[in-house]
Motif scaffolding. Structure first.
Motif, PDB file in Angstrom:
ATOM      1  N   VAL A  55     -13.477  22.154  38.276  1.00 32.22           N
ATOM      2  CA  VAL A  55     -13.073  21.964  39.680  1.00 32.22           C
ATOM      3  C   VAL A  55     -11.564  21.744  39.767  1.00 32.22           C
ATOM      4  O   VAL A  55     -10.879  22.351  40.599  1.00 32.22           O
ATOM      5  CB  VAL A  55     -13.850  20.794  40.326  1.00 32.22           C
ATOM      6  CG1 VAL A  55     -13.277  20.440  41.690  1.00 32.22           C
ATOM      7  CG2 VAL A  55     -15.335  21.138  40.436  1.00 32.22           C
ATOM      8  N   ALA A  56     -11.037  20.894  38.907  1.00 30.51           N
ATOM      9  CA  ALA A  56      -9.595  20.621  38.918  1.00 30.51           C
ATOM     10  C   ALA A  56      -8.798  21.888  38.618  1.00 30.51           C
ATOM     11  O   ALA A  56      -7.756  22.132  39.236  1.00 30.51           O
ATOM     12  CB  ALA A  56      -9.255  19.526  37.913  1.00 30.51           C
ATOM     13  N   GLY A  83     -14.968  16.829  27.803  1.00 27.95           N
ATOM     14  CA  GLY A  83     -16.378  17.158  27.959  1.00 27.95           C
ATOM     15  C   GLY A  83     -16.947  17.906  26.774  1.00 27.95           C
ATOM     16  O   GLY A  83     -18.073  17.643  26.335  1.00 27.95           O
ATOM     17  N   GLY A 100      -7.301  19.058  34.521  1.00 28.14           N
ATOM     18  CA  GLY A 100      -8.535  19.834  34.405  1.00 28.14           C
ATOM     19  C   GLY A 100      -8.806  20.273  32.985  1.00 28.14           C
ATOM     20  O   GLY A 100      -9.933  20.164  32.488  1.00 28.14           O
ATOM     21  N   GLY A 136     -17.408  19.887  33.996  1.00 31.85           N
ATOM     22  CA  GLY A 136     -17.525  20.395  35.358  1.00 31.85           C
ATOM     23  C   GLY A 136     -16.399  19.895  36.253  1.00 31.85           C
ATOM     24  O   GLY A 136     -15.836  20.651  37.055  1.00 31.85           O
ATOM     25  N   ALA A 137     -16.048  18.620  36.110  1.00 32.99           N
ATOM     26  CA  ALA A 137     -14.918  18.088  36.881  1.00 32.99           C
ATOM     27  C   ALA A 137     -13.630  18.811  36.494  1.00 32.99           C
ATOM     28  O   ALA A 137     -12.777  19.085  37.346  1.00 32.99           O
ATOM     29  CB  ALA A 137     -14.784  16.589  36.634  1.00 32.99           C
ATOM     30  N   GLY A 138     -13.503  19.155  35.220  1.00 33.12           N
ATOM     31  CA  GLY A 138     -12.344  19.915  34.766  1.00 33.12           C
ATOM     32  C   GLY A 138     -12.287  21.289  35.392  1.00 33.12           C
ATOM     33  O   GLY A 138     -11.211  21.759  35.804  1.00 33.12           O
ATOM     34  N   LEU A 162     -20.640  16.776  32.901  1.00 35.01           N
ATOM     35  CA  LEU A 162     -19.998  16.224  34.099  1.00 35.01           C
ATOM     36  C   LEU A 162     -18.473  16.231  33.942  1.00 35.01           C
ATOM     37  O   LEU A 162     -17.756  16.605  34.862  1.00 35.01           O
ATOM     38  CB  LEU A 162     -20.518  14.816  34.375  1.00 35.01           C
ATOM     39  CG  LEU A 162     -20.196  14.232  35.738  1.00 35.01           C
ATOM     40  CD1 LEU A 162     -20.751  15.116  36.848  1.00 35.01           C
ATOM     41  CD2 LEU A 162     -20.760  12.831  35.858  1.00 35.01           C
ATOM     42  N   TRP A 163     -17.993  15.845  32.780  1.00 31.25           N
ATOM     43  CA  TRP A 163     -16.558  15.864  32.512  1.00 31.25           C
ATOM     44  C   TRP A 163     -16.036  17.301  32.555  1.00 31.25           C
ATOM     45  O   TRP A 163     -15.013  17.575  33.184  1.00 31.25           O
ATOM     46  CB  TRP A 163     -16.252  15.250  31.147  1.00 31.25           C
ATOM     47  CG  TRP A 163     -16.319  13.755  31.134  1.00 31.25           C
ATOM     48  CD1 TRP A 163     -17.441  12.995  31.260  1.00 31.25           C
ATOM     49  CD2 TRP A 163     -15.231  12.850  31.001  1.00 31.25           C
ATOM     50  NE1 TRP A 163     -17.115  11.660  31.198  1.00 31.25           N
ATOM     51  CE2 TRP A 163     -15.772  11.548  31.037  1.00 31.25           C
ATOM     52  CE3 TRP A 163     -13.867  13.017  30.836  1.00 31.25           C
ATOM     53  CZ2 TRP A 163     -14.983  10.416  30.921  1.00 31.25           C
ATOM     54  CZ3 TRP A 163     -13.079  11.883  30.709  1.00 31.25           C
ATOM     55  CH2 TRP A 163     -13.629  10.600  30.771  1.00 31.25           C
ATOM     56  N   LEU A 178      -9.941  17.294  31.016  1.00 28.65           N
ATOM     57  CA  LEU A 178     -11.339  16.946  31.301  1.00 28.65           C
ATOM     58  C   LEU A 178     -12.308  17.882  30.582  1.00 28.65           C
ATOM     59  O   LEU A 178     -13.320  17.435  30.031  1.00 28.65           O
ATOM     60  CB  LEU A 178     -11.599  16.979  32.811  1.00 28.65           C
ATOM     61  CG  LEU A 178     -11.021  15.811  33.606  1.00 28.65           C
ATOM     62  CD1 LEU A 178     -11.053  16.117  35.103  1.00 28.65           C
ATOM     63  CD2 LEU A 178     -11.774  14.527  33.301  1.00 28.65           C
TER      64      LEU A 178
END
Length: 110
Positions: free
Chosen positions: A42-43, A27, A20, A38-40, A35-36, A23
């Protein structure tokens, strides 16, 4: 079996947290976009959730021990994902940290 479960949870937590953070780094610092990042985010949330499944109910102990897993895992992540080559001092430090994990989490207590 409890020790194995705990170790698996530490590995999963490390993958989620280090992945995370990586990511988010990609980003923001490498300008790959929201998007990168945001994915981080979440992780990183998944990391927080995974940590709650540790068999030991003591927050401070679990997070203190996890710190050693994070140190070693970060070096491994850097090697696998970014081509980082740790030197002997990096490796020695990671071994000391992992020894700390074993002492903090799995030492016999009365």
């Amino acid at each position: 079996m409890t020790v194995v479960r705990s170790l698996v949870l530490f590995v999963l937590a490390a993958l989620a947290e280090i992945g995370g953070a990586w990511l988010v780094w990609q980003g923001v610092r490498e300008q790959r976009g929201l998007l990168w990042a945001g994915a981080g985010f979440v992780a990183l949330g998944v990391y927080g959730l995974v940590a709650t499944f540790q068999p030991d109910a003591t927050f401070g102990r679990v997070l203190a021990a996890y710190g050693g897993v994070f140190v070693a895992g970060s070096l491994v992540w850097g090697m696998v994902v970014d081509g980082f080559r740790p030197d002997r001092w990096d490796v020695a430090g990671a071994v000391v940290c992992l020894a700390g994990v074993l002492i903090i989490m799995y030492a016999p207590r009365g």
